[in-house]
Design a protein around this motif. Structure first.
Motif, short mmCIF file in Angstrom:
data_model
loop_
_atom_site.label_atom_id
_atom_site.label_comp_id
_atom_site.label_asym_id
_atom_site.label_seq_id
_atom_site.Cartn_x
_atom_site.Cartn_y
_atom_site.Cartn_z
N LEU C 76 -48.02 -0.48 22.58
CA LEU C 76 -48.56 -1.36 21.53
C LEU C 76 -50.01 -1.73 21.86
O LEU C 76 -50.89 -1.74 20.99
N ARG C 77 -50.26 -2.01 23.12
CA ARG C 77 -51.60 -2.32 23.61
C ARG C 77 -52.56 -1.16 23.33
O ARG C 77 -53.69 -1.34 22.86
N HIS C 78 -52.07 0.05 23.65
CA HIS C 78 -52.87 1.25 23.44
C HIS C 78 -53.22 1.40 21.95
O HIS C 78 -54.37 1.64 21.58
N ALA C 79 -52.20 1.20 21.11
CA ALA C 79 -52.41 1.32 19.67
C ALA C 79 -53.41 0.28 19.17
O ALA C 79 -54.27 0.56 18.32
N MET C 80 -53.32 -0.94 19.70
CA MET C 80 -54.22 -2.02 19.28
C MET C 80 -55.67 -1.71 19.71
O MET C 80 -56.61 -1.91 18.95
N ARG C 81 -55.80 -1.23 20.95
CA ARG C 81 -57.14 -0.87 21.43
C ARG C 81 -57.77 0.23 20.58
O ARG C 81 -58.96 0.25 20.34
N LYS C 82 -56.93 1.16 20.16
CA LYS C 82 -57.43 2.28 19.35
C LYS C 82 -57.62 1.87 17.90
O LYS C 82 -57.98 2.69 17.06
N ASP C 83 -57.30 0.62 17.59
CA ASP C 83 -57.40 0.09 16.23
C ASP C 83 -56.50 0.83 15.24
O ASP C 83 -56.87 1.05 14.09
N LEU C 84 -55.33 1.24 15.71
CA LEU C 84 -54.35 1.85 14.80
C LEU C 84 -53.64 0.73 14.04
O LEU C 84 -53.58 -0.41 14.51
N LYS C 85 -53.12 1.05 12.90
CA LYS C 85 -52.37 0.06 12.10
C LYS C 85 -50.89 0.26 12.37
O LYS C 85 -50.36 1.36 12.14
N VAL C 86 -50.24 -0.78 12.87
CA VAL C 86 -48.87 -0.60 13.35
C VAL C 86 -47.84 -1.24 12.42
O VAL C 86 -47.86 -2.44 12.18
N VAL C 87 -46.95 -0.40 11.89
CA VAL C 87 -45.81 -0.88 11.12
C VAL C 87 -44.64 -0.96 12.10
O VAL C 87 -44.32 0.00 12.76
N MET C 88 -44.05 -2.17 12.21
CA MET C 88 -42.98 -2.35 13.20
C MET C 88 -41.63 -2.55 12.52
O MET C 88 -41.55 -3.17 11.47
N GLY C 104 -46.18 -11.65 20.14
CA GLY C 104 -46.76 -12.82 20.82
C GLY C 104 -47.44 -12.43 22.13
O GLY C 104 -48.56 -12.85 22.40
N GLU C 105 -46.74 -11.62 22.92
CA GLU C 105 -47.24 -11.28 24.26
C GLU C 105 -48.44 -10.34 24.23
O GLU C 105 -49.31 -10.41 25.09
N VAL C 106 -48.48 -9.46 23.25
CA VAL C 106 -49.56 -8.45 23.24
C VAL C 106 -50.64 -8.81 22.21
O VAL C 106 -51.81 -9.03 22.55
N ILE C 107 -50.23 -8.89 20.94
CA ILE C 107 -51.24 -9.00 19.89
C ILE C 107 -51.87 -10.40 19.84
O ILE C 107 -53.08 -10.55 19.95
N ARG C 108 -51.02 -11.43 19.69
CA ARG C 108 -51.58 -12.78 19.53
C ARG C 108 -52.32 -13.23 20.79
O ARG C 108 -53.31 -13.95 20.72
N LYS C 109 -51.83 -12.77 21.97
CA LYS C 109 -52.44 -13.21 23.22
C LYS C 109 -53.74 -12.45 23.51
O LYS C 109 -54.77 -13.04 23.80
N ALA C 115 -55.09 -9.10 12.30
CA ALA C 115 -54.48 -9.94 11.26
C ALA C 115 -53.15 -9.37 10.81
O ALA C 115 -53.02 -8.15 10.61
N TYR C 116 -52.18 -10.29 10.62
CA TYR C 116 -50.88 -9.85 10.11
C TYR C 116 -51.03 -9.38 8.67
O TYR C 116 -51.72 -9.99 7.87
N GLY C 117 -50.39 -8.26 8.38
CA GLY C 117 -50.44 -7.75 7.01
C GLY C 117 -51.51 -6.69 6.83
O GLY C 117 -51.38 -5.80 6.00
N THR C 118 -52.58 -6.79 7.63
CA THR C 118 -53.66 -5.82 7.55
C THR C 118 -53.61 -4.86 8.74
O THR C 118 -53.71 -3.64 8.58
N ASP C 119 -53.48 -5.43 9.94
CA ASP C 119 -53.48 -4.60 11.15
C ASP C 119 -52.07 -4.27 11.63
O ASP C 119 -51.85 -3.27 12.29
N TYR C 120 -51.15 -5.14 11.35
CA TYR C 120 -49.76 -4.88 11.74
C TYR C 120 -48.81 -5.63 10.82
O TYR C 120 -49.19 -6.63 10.21
#
Lengths: 201, 220, 274
Positions: C76-88, C104-109, C115-120
Motif C-alpha cells: 500500500l505504501r509503494h502504491a501511495m508513493r507511486k501515486d496510484l489510485k487504490v480501490v480497496m 490509518g496506519e499507512v495513508i492517514r499517518k 484524499a478519500y474518494g479521489t486517491d483511494y
C-alpha cells in the motif's frame, strides 16, 4: 481507552495460551467469548456490507426502478425456513439458485484456468534438463492420479516417479507450513513483548 | 414441486452463466449480471443461517443446564451484544463494534491460530520420521526449504569453508529450483486432477445427478 | 532413548516460545535477499504510471495478520508513493476492519495529503466470492452500490473512472486461502485478462508455483519472508524484517526437533530389530 484495550487483548491472548499447559476454565471462557463475538460480528457485518446497501437502501430510495429486488429479498428470507420443521423444504429454492450460479461459473473457470491454461503452459520445448524434468513431473503425477488403470508394470513405474514428485511438493508444503506457523507466533510475541510490555526495540 | 422445481432452477441458472461466458450479447450480459447481484444478496442470508444453529445449540445447553452451560451463556451474551452494537451503532472506525473487533475478536483469533506454531513443533518431534524412501524425500525437501528460505540459513551457508565461497548462491538456487521444478510440476498435476474433479462435480449438480444440497430441508 | 520419545510436549512448547521471544529481543540483523517472485510483483506495481487505478483485496482475517498485514502495509505504501489510485475491498467478512486499520496506519499517518474518494476508496465486503468478481467485471456499481461508509459509489471521483474491474491495471490480493488469490486468477485474469499479483500465507505459497510458471500470476510474496523482501525493496524495513531472526531460529529449532526425534526413532528400531 487504548491502553485498556491493549491490556484486555493481552489478557485474552494469555487465556488462550494457558491451553498449552492444559485445558482449563480460562481457556474455555476465552474460546466461548471468541465464538460469540465472531458470530455477532458476522451478523452486523453482513447487514451493513450487503443487506443494507444491496437490498434495503435501493428498495427504499428507488422502489419504482428496483422493485424486482423483492425477489432476492424473499428468496433470502426463505433461508430461515430451515428452522421450521414443516416448511424447511422451502429453503431448497434459494439454495438451488445459489448452487446453480456457482456451479455454472465454476465449470468455465476451472476448465480454463486450471486445465487448459495449465496444460498449455506445460507444452514447452524439451530443450533443457529443467524442461524435461518439469514436463516429466507433470505427466508422471497425472499418471499417478489416473486410477482407471492398475498401477503395475510401466504404469506402476511411472506412477512411482509421480509419487516422488508429489513427495517433494509435500516436503516444500511442509517447509512452508512451518514457516507460516512460526510467523503467527512471531506476530503474537511482537504484540505481547512490544505493544503490551514495551520491551521490544 | 419439492424436487423438480429446485433442480430446474439449478439447471437454468447454471447454464445461463455458461451461456453468458460464450455469448457476450448485451441482453444476456445484463440479465446474467442481475442474477449475480441477486446471488450476492441471497448468499448473505445463507451465511447468517449458521448463526441460528449456533444460538439453538447453546440456548438448549443453557435450558437443560448441561455441564459447562455457563460458557454457553457467555457465548450468547457476547453474540447478542456484538450483534446489537453493530446493527444499531454502526461498524466503522470509532464505533464500539470496531473497538471490540480490535481488542477482543482480532487478538483472540490471532492467538488461536498462533497455537499451531507449538503444535507443529511437537508434531515435527514426534511424527516426522524418515520411515521409508518417500518419507525421506519429503523430509529432505522440507529441510532444504526451511533452511533456504530464512536469512540465517544463507548466512551460515556463506560461512561454510570452501562451499560457501565457491558456490555462494547454491542454497538459494537449490531452494528456488525445488519450488520451480519438482514442486511446481507436482502442484500442476494436483491442480489439473482437482480441477477435473471440480468440473465434473459442478456438471453433476447442474444436470441433477448430484443432489446432496437438496437434503438440506427435509431430504429426498 | 524411549524416554526421549516420550518427552512431555510442554517442554517442546516452552522451547518454541522462548526461542522466538529471545530472538525478537536480541534481533540479530540479517541480510534478506530478494527472490525473483517478489521482484516480479514489485516490478508490476513499480511500472504503473502515476494516477493508474489498482485494486487491493484484503482476503484474510486476524488469524493470518502477522504474515499478510506487513505485506499489505508495504505494498500500500509503494502504491501511495507511486501515486496510484487504490480501490480497496475484501472477500473475508472477518477481516474487513483490517482495511480501515491499514488506511490509518499507512495513508492517514504517512500520506496525509491523500484524499478519500479521489486517491483511494474502501468498498468493504460482499458475500458471493467469485460471483462478486464476475459481477464487478461487468459493472462495479451493481456489486457495490455503496462504499464501506455508505456513500454512493458512483458519486466518488475515483469510482467514476473505475466503472468495472476492467478499468484497473492490476489486482493485488493478500490471501489467506479461499476466497483469495486463486479465485482472482481463475476469474479476473483467466476471464478478463486483468493482471493479478499479491501475497499469500506461506502455507499456500507452494501451490502458486504452478501459476507463476504459467504466467497466470505476476509475482508472489509468500508469508512473512515475502513481506520482508518487499520491505527491503521499498527501503523501509519494518515488522516482517524484524521478525526474520525469530523466523530463522524457529526453523532451526524445528529442524533440531526433527533430528532428535529421528535419532531416537532409529535407535529404538535398531534395538527392536536386534
Amino acid at each position: 481507552m487504548a491502553v485498556f484495550g491493549t491490556w484486555l487483548a493481552a489478557l485474552l491472548v494469555l487465556c488462550i495460551y494457558s491451553f498449552l499447559y492444559k485445558d482449563n476454565p480460562l481457556y474455555k471462557f476465552a474460546e466461548h467469548v471468541y465464538v460469540g463475538v465472531s458470530a455477532g460480528y458476522f451478523v452486523a457485518a453482513e447487514y451493513h456490507n450487503v443487506v443494507l446497501p444491496n437490498l434495503l437502501t435501493p428498495l427504499y430510495r428507488d422502489f419504482a426502478h428496483k422493485f424486482y429486488l423483492i425477489i432476492p429479498g424473499i428468496l433470502g428470507l426463505m433461508i430461515f425456513f430451515a428452522f421450521s420443521r414443516k416448511l424447511n423444504w422451502l429453503i431448497r429454492f434459494p439454495l438451488s439458485f445459489v448452487v446453480g450460479i456457482g456451479a455454472g461459473l465454476t465449470v468455465m473457470a476451472f476448465l480454463s484456468a486450471d486445465v487448459l491454461a495449465q496444460v498449455q503452459a506445460t507444452a514447452m520445448p524439451l530443450n533443457s534438463l529443467n524442461n524435461v524434468l518439469f514436463v516429466g513431473g507433470v505427466l508422471t503425477t497425472l499418471v499417478y492420479f489416473f486410477f482407471s488403470a492398475q498401477h503395475k508394470g510401466l504404469v506402476g513405474g511411472t506412477a512411482q516417479l509421480g509419487v516422488w514428485y508429489l513427495m517433494i511438493a509435500f516436503g516444500a508444503a511442509f517447509g512452508y507450513t512451518v514457516m507460516a506457523r512460526i510467523s503467527l507466533l512471531i506476530g503474537q510475541m511482537q504484540f505481547l513483548l512490544g505493544n503490551w510490555l514495551h520491551i521490544l526495540k | 414441486m419439492k424436487k423438480t422445481l429446485p433442480l430446474t432452477i439449478t439447471f437454468l441458472a447454471g447454464f445461463y452463466m455458461i451461456l453468458a461466458f460464450f455469448v457476450p450479447h448485451k441482453i444476456i450480459a445484463a440479465s446474467a449480471q442481475e442474477m449475480q447481484s441477486w446471488e450476492i444478496i441471497i448468499v448473505a442470508f445463507t451465511l447468517v443461517l449458521g448463526i441460528g444453529n449456533l444460538i439453538q445449540v447453546h440456548a438448549d445447553k443453557i435450558h437443560r443446564q448441561k455441564s459447562g452451560w455457563y460458557y454457553s451463556l457467555v457465548l450468547l451474551i457476547c453474540l447478542v451484544s456484538m450483534m446489537v452494537i453493530g446493527l444499531f451503532w454502526g461498524i466503522s472506525e470509532g464505533t464500539v463494534y470496531y473497538w471490540l473487533y480490535d481488542n477482543v475478536m482480532a487478538p483472540l483469533s490471532a492467538a488461536m491460530f498462533s497455537l499451531l506454531a507449538f503444535f507443529i513443533a511437537s508434531a515435527a518431534y514426534r511424527a516426522f520420521r524418515a520411515r521409508n524412501k518417500e518419507a525421506t524425500l519429503l523430509l529432505v525437501a522440507a529441510t532444504i526449504i526451511m533452511i533456504g528460505r530464512i536469512p540465517l540459513g544463507n548466512v551460515i551457508w556463506h560461512h561454510l569453508p570452501w562451499l560457501g565461497a565457491k558456490f555462494p548462491n547454491a542454497l538459494e538456487g537449490l531452494t528456488q529450483w525445488i519450488m520451480d521444478i519438482p514442486n511446481a510440476a507436482g502442484q500442476r498435476g494436483i491442480k489439473i486432477g482437482a480441477a477435473l474433479g471440480a468440473v465434473s462435480m459442478a456438471l453433476r449438480m447442474l444436470l441433477g445427478i448430484e443432489r446432496s444440497y437438496l437434503t438440506t430441508g427435509g431430504g429426498n | 532413548m524411549t524416554k526421549l520419545t516420550q518427552l512431555d510436549r510442554r517442554w517442546i512448547f516452552l522451547a518454541m516460545g522462548l526461542v522466538v521471544a529471545a530472538a525478537l529481543l536480541v534481533d540479530l540483523k540479517m541480510p534478506v535477499t530478494i527472490s525473483q517472485d517478489v521482484r516480479r510483483a514489485y516490478d508490476l506495481i513499480d511500472s504503473l504510471p502515476a494516477g493508474t487505478p489498482v485494486l487491493f483485496s484484503w482476503d484474510y482475517d486476524p488469524g493470518s495478520m502477522p504474515e499478510l498485514h506487513p505485506l499489505a502495509d508495504a505494498m500500500l505504501r509503494h502504491a501511495m508513493r507511486k501515486d496510484l489510485k487504490v480501490v480497496m475491498m475484501g472477500h473475508w467478512v472477518t477481516g474487513i476492519p483490517l482495511i480501515e486499520r491499514q488506511i490509518g496506519e499507512v495513508i492517514r499517518k504517512d500520506f496525509p495529503g491523500k484524499a478519500y474518494g479521489t486517491d483511494y476508496v474502501n468498498l468493504g465486503y460482499k458475500s458471493g466470492q467469485y460471483v462478486v468478481v464476475v459481477s464487478m467485471a461487468q459493472n462495479i456499481y451493481d456489486a457495490f452500490p455503496q462504499d464501506y461508509y455508505h456513500n454512493r459509489t458512483d458519486t466518488l471521483p475515483l469510482m467514476r473512472k473505475v466503472r468495472s474491474l476492467k478499468d484497473v491495471a492490476a489486482i493485488v490480493s493478500f490471501s489467506a486461502g479461499d476466497p483469495g488469490l486463486l479465485m482472482w486468477i481463475q476469474f479476473a485474469w483467466q476471464r478478463f485478462r486483468i493482471p493479478v499479483t499479491g501475497g499469500c500465507t506461506a502455507v499456500s505459497a507452494p501451490e502458486f508455483s504452478a501459476y507463476l510458471q504459467s504466467n497466470q500470476l505476476q509475482g508472489l510474496m509468500g508469508g512473512m519472508r515475502g513481506a520482508a523482501e518487499y520491505e527491503m525493496l521499498i527501503g523501509r524495513p519494518a515488522m516482517a524484517t524484524t521478525g526474520m531472526s525469530a523466523q530463522s531460529l524457529g526453523h532451526f529449532l524445528i529442524i533440531a526437533f526433527i533430528i532428535i526425534g529421528n535419532i531416537a526413532y532409529f535407535a529404538i528400531r535398531k534395538r527392536e530389530e536386534k
